[in-house]
Design a protein around this motif. Structure first.
Motif, mmCIF file in Angstrom:
data_model
loop_
_atom_site.group_PDB
_atom_site.id
_atom_site.type_symbol
_atom_site.label_atom_id
_atom_site.label_comp_id
_atom_site.label_asym_id
_atom_site.label_seq_id
_atom_site.Cartn_x
_atom_site.Cartn_y
_atom_site.Cartn_z
ATOM 1 N N ILE A 122 0.847 -1.199 0.000
ATOM 2 C CA ILE A 122 0.000 0.000 0.000
ATOM 3 C C ILE A 122 0.881 1.248 0.000
ATOM 4 N N LEU A 123 0.579 2.181 -0.888
ATOM 5 C CA LEU A 123 1.284 3.464 -0.960
ATOM 6 C C LEU A 123 0.377 4.538 -0.368
ATOM 7 N N VAL A 124 0.862 5.197 0.682
ATOM 8 C CA VAL A 124 0.085 6.225 1.379
ATOM 9 C C VAL A 124 0.668 7.596 1.050
ATOM 10 N N ALA A 125 -0.142 8.471 0.524
ATOM 11 C CA ALA A 125 0.291 9.841 0.245
ATOM 12 C C ALA A 125 0.086 10.688 1.494
ATOM 13 N N VAL A 126 1.172 11.202 2.048
ATOM 14 C CA VAL A 126 1.104 12.109 3.193
ATOM 15 C C VAL A 126 1.126 13.521 2.618
ATOM 16 N N ILE A 127 -0.042 14.148 2.567
ATOM 17 C CA ILE A 127 -0.193 15.465 1.959
ATOM 18 C C ILE A 127 -0.033 16.482 3.078
ATOM 19 N N ASP A 128 1.146 17.101 3.173
ATOM 20 C CA ASP A 128 1.474 17.802 4.403
ATOM 21 C C ASP A 128 2.624 18.780 4.187
ATOM 22 N N THR A 129 3.514 18.869 5.181
ATOM 23 C CA THR A 129 4.622 19.831 5.154
ATOM 24 C C THR A 129 5.891 19.247 4.562
ATOM 25 N N GLY A 130 5.809 18.061 3.986
ATOM 26 C CA GLY A 130 6.990 17.333 3.548
ATOM 27 C C GLY A 130 7.395 16.316 4.596
ATOM 28 N N VAL A 131 8.312 15.433 4.239
ATOM 29 C CA VAL A 131 8.754 14.363 5.139
ATOM 30 C C VAL A 131 10.279 14.327 5.157
ATOM 31 N N ASP A 132 10.838 14.152 6.348
ATOM 32 C CA ASP A 132 12.275 13.951 6.490
ATOM 33 C C ASP A 132 12.554 12.471 6.297
ATOM 34 N N SER A 133 12.895 12.087 5.088
ATOM 35 C CA SER A 133 13.123 10.670 4.802
ATOM 36 C C SER A 133 14.499 10.201 5.240
ATOM 37 N N THR A 134 15.295 11.103 5.854
ATOM 38 C CA THR A 134 16.559 10.679 6.452
ATOM 39 C C THR A 134 16.386 10.263 7.909
ATOM 40 N N HIS A 135 15.204 10.446 8.461
ATOM 41 C CA HIS A 135 14.943 10.039 9.851
ATOM 42 C C HIS A 135 15.103 8.520 9.969
ATOM 43 N N PRO A 136 15.759 8.025 11.013
ATOM 44 C CA PRO A 136 15.985 6.572 11.120
ATOM 45 C C PRO A 136 14.717 5.730 11.054
ATOM 46 N N ASP A 137 13.625 6.217 11.600
ATOM 47 C CA ASP A 137 12.377 5.450 11.552
ATOM 48 C C ASP A 137 11.774 5.399 10.154
ATOM 49 N N ASP A 145 11.124 18.288 4.728
ATOM 50 C CA ASP A 145 10.103 18.784 5.661
ATOM 51 C C ASP A 145 10.418 20.220 6.062
ATOM 52 N N THR A 146 9.453 21.103 5.920
ATOM 53 C CA THR A 146 9.635 22.513 6.252
ATOM 54 C C THR A 146 9.174 22.853 7.663
ATOM 55 N N HIS A 147 8.621 21.876 8.391
ATOM 56 C CA HIS A 147 7.950 22.176 9.657
ATOM 57 C C HIS A 147 8.119 21.088 10.705
ATOM 58 N N GLY A 148 8.088 19.831 10.304
ATOM 59 C CA GLY A 148 8.131 18.700 11.225
ATOM 60 C C GLY A 148 6.824 17.944 11.289
ATOM 61 N N HIS A 149 5.735 18.597 10.928
ATOM 62 C CA HIS A 149 4.413 17.982 11.035
ATOM 63 C C HIS A 149 4.253 16.788 10.100
ATOM 64 N N GLY A 150 4.741 16.923 8.866
ATOM 65 C CA GLY A 150 4.609 15.837 7.905
ATOM 66 C C GLY A 150 5.396 14.599 8.307
ATOM 67 N N THR A 151 6.590 14.805 8.868
ATOM 68 C CA THR A 151 7.404 13.689 9.344
ATOM 69 C C THR A 151 6.706 12.984 10.507
ATOM 70 N N ALA A 200 3.861 4.811 8.982
ATOM 71 C CA ALA A 200 4.713 3.772 8.395
ATOM 72 C C ALA A 200 6.132 3.734 8.934
ATOM 73 N N ALA A 201 6.365 4.141 10.189
ATOM 74 C CA ALA A 201 7.690 3.939 10.773
ATOM 75 C C ALA A 201 8.024 2.450 10.765
ATOM 76 N N LYS A 202 9.280 2.133 10.503
ATOM 77 C CA LYS A 202 9.691 0.738 10.343
ATOM 78 C C LYS A 202 9.539 -0.060 11.643
ATOM 79 N N ASN A 203 9.251 -1.332 11.496
ATOM 80 C CA ASN A 203 9.147 -2.249 12.638
ATOM 81 C C ASN A 203 10.481 -2.981 12.778
ATOM 82 N N ASP A 204 11.473 -2.260 13.307
ATOM 83 C CA ASP A 204 12.825 -2.809 13.364
ATOM 84 C C ASP A 204 13.373 -2.918 14.787
#
Length: 235
Positions: A71-86, A109-115, A122-126
């Motif tokens: 499943i692909l989820v579109a997070v329509i928001d402030t952007g996402v920090d895809s470098t975050h470990p989770d 991410d321009t704000h933090g809200h989208g992240t 969808a944070a990883k289950n690791d």
């Protein structure tokens, strides 16, 4: 409202009323699962503190195979920090209605809200950090706050892009009190194409119509406490 602003060398047109992502509002400290101490080792497993997953019986859903796989989820928001470990590896596509498609492997991410929202989803289950409710889902980052709102027409275009490019769920943790035909048409387009549209009911405390959450077919989401009662701030 129609206004123009000059940002650097870029002229932008604000074609609508102001929309902002709702700021998180803290609940009383005595809630079950409150985090103490406030700072953790980044390798610590924070799943025991995620009372929201317990409230929706996430473990039982996972046990039956509902983990968000494919499943692909579109997070329509402030952007996402895809470098975050989770979230490393979880963001597979990224779109900005003013820039087009953007590299999915950077902090956008321009704000933090989208992240924040992407992690809940969808944070990883690791075994490190938090776990997303749909931890096997992938994220499509669609930025409509940069940090200002891009405008309703650009927002509608972004929603259409998400639908046309494979999003199965649209997460919209934002809204306003004024009806807008462009965003309504975009939500209708998503629903007509079998896409699930979820939107925040709002953090205004009192009962009111909030859009796009109140559009027909959209799933409106409020907030609860760990005791399954409406949070005081939730609309």
């Amino acid at each position: 409202e129609i206004s123009a602003c000059l940002v650097g060398s870029e002229m932008c047109i604000r074609d609508s009323y102001i929309i902002e992502p709702p700021e998180p509002i803290p609940e009383p400290i005595d809630l079950k699962g409150a985090l103490e101490p406030e700072v953790y080792d980044p390798n610590a497993d924070l799943r025991p503190f995620q009372w929201a997953l317990d409230a929706v019986n996430a473990d039982a859903a996972w046990a039956t195979g509902y983990t968000g796989k494919d499943i692909l989820v579109a997070v329509i928001d402030t952007g996402v920090d895809s470098t975050h470990p989770d979230l490393a590896g979880q963001v597979v596509r990224r779109y900005d209605p003013w820039l087009g498609e953007v590299d999915p492997n950077i902090n956008f991410d321009t704000h933090g809200h989208g992240t924040h929202c992407a992690g809940i989803i969808a944070a990883k289950n690791d075994g490190k950090g938090i776990v997303g409710l749909a931890y096997n889902a992938k994220i499509m980052d669609v930025r409509i706050f940069r940090p200002w709102f891009v405008g309703t027409v650009s927002c509608a275009r972004a929603i259409k892009w998400a639908v046309d490019n494979g999003a199965r769920v649209l997460s919209n943790s934002w809204g306003g009190w004024v009806y807008n035909q462009a965003i309504k048409a975009a939500c209708d387009y998503a629903l007509a194409n079998g896409v699930v549209v979820v939107a925040a009911a709002g953090n205004t405390t009192y009962a009111t119509w909030f859009m796009p959450a109140s559009y027909a077919g959209v799933i409106a989401v409020g907030a609860t406490t760990p005791h399954n009662r409406k949070a005081d701030f939730s609309t």
